[in-house]
Enzyme design. Sequence first.
Site, PDB file in Angstrom:
ATOM      1  N   LYS A   1       8.968 -17.561  -9.397  1.00 21.12           N
ATOM      2  CA  LYS A   1       8.321 -16.415 -10.043  1.00 21.12           C
ATOM      3  C   LYS A   1       7.160 -16.883 -10.928  1.00 21.12           C
ATOM      4  O   LYS A   1       7.328 -17.812 -11.724  1.00 21.12           O
ATOM      5  CB  LYS A   1       9.363 -15.662 -10.879  1.00 21.12           C
TER       6      LYS A   1
ATOM      7  N   ASN B   1       0.848  -1.198   0.000  1.00 20.68           N
ATOM      8  CA  ASN B   1       0.000   0.000   0.000  1.00 20.68           C
ATOM      9  C   ASN B   1       0.880   1.245   0.000  1.00 20.68           C
ATOM     10  O   ASN B   1       2.103   1.154   0.015  1.00 20.68           O
ATOM     11  CB  ASN B   1      -0.970  -0.025   1.186  1.00 20.68           C
TER      12      ASN B   1
END
Length: 405
Positions: free
Chosen positions: A296, A217
């Site tokens: 990944k 955030n």
Amino acid sequence: MEEMLAQGPLAGRKIVLGVTGGIAAYKAVELTSRLRKAGAEVHVIMTRAAQDFVTELTFREISGQAVVTSMWDKVPTHNVEHIALANLADLLLVAPATANFLAKAAAGLADDMLTTTLLATKAPVFLAPAMNTNMYENPVTQKNLRELAARGFHIIEPASGHLACGVTGKGRLPEPADIARQVEAFFAKARDLLGRKVLVTAGGTREPLDPVRYLGNRSTGRMGYAIAQEAAARGADVVLVSAPSALPVPPGVRCVHVETAREMREAVLREFDDADVVIKAAAVADYRPKIVAKNKIKKSEGEFTLVLERNPDILLELGQKKRQQVLVGFAAETTKLEEYARGKLAKKNLDFIVANDVSRPDAGFAVDTNCAKLFMRDGTVCDCPLSSKAELAGVILDHVRACLS
Ligand code: CTP
């Protein structure tokens, strides 16, 4: 002698006053006199340029102390190795602080006695910028001021008005009485959290998705770091549990670095039992990816669905466990500020909550200012109009102090 009779917060304090070369240097003479009358011992350091505006003799007479004008002065009274004044100071005040001085201070230069003392001191530092409005508003000066503030220095806002250079605007050195009052206020409240353990959380947690990605955030940690810094300056034993943040750990603060909400919960619970105060300024992710990929994640055609699961609500848990602790929460909202903030205050069993309207461009994330409302447990509301995060930190701790007694 007057200073022997003074009883206020400045009595017996050793203040090192740096005077740099601006037209406002003459006001530093009255400032010296006021600080001395309030009982402080004032040691003046003048830069080379300051001596073009006011004589060393004036400061010597007014302060009653030897004045340092060069790195190589031999002053019998305080054994001038170059760091003697840095060690002796209870507070270092630079007034006026020119743009040039601020730039040197921000860069960490030490090419004269004042900048050397600044670099060497562990005492609190107050800087009172004074200069032409354009110089003050120049982005590089503003950047220097922000950096100095982030380093924990107290910046005394310049006043607006007619300047010696003929323009009208911001950049005037405030009246000596105002500067002296701010320094006095600092000492008056300086140690009011002495012996208290204050636990602060800051920053935005990161919830990993795979080895290279996370959900995060916009929190930068500035509010929490400002609170930690102010609490330490007021004598508290401060533990800062910080999610990733680019900010330097404030002096005197013990920092525990964490990344995820669950790591933050563990660190907070470890420190909670003997804490007197807990201030949860962190932006904690309410959800985390259910599965964290070992490798990944590679892209493929079509949509990608991410399943999230709930994170623990740390503050809710603290509210249930709370005994002696003063508990303070934050609410960052974009709508129905009061309703949501009051709801969280009650649900999480807080003493008060600091509510921010983060839809405003000058409040909330990644800005130096904040505009908040404090909703107290007893139903009262404290409005904090637009102020720096450092100032808001001071107001929050004033309320914490009131809850403690
Ligand atoms: N908080 C916490 N743990 C969480 C979420 C929030 O400790 N998992 C704390 C924050 O540090 C803050 C307060 O709770 O002090 C309010 O956070 P906020 O996210 O605004 O409130 P929520 O209760 O999560 O409500 P909502 O997300 O619905 O607005």
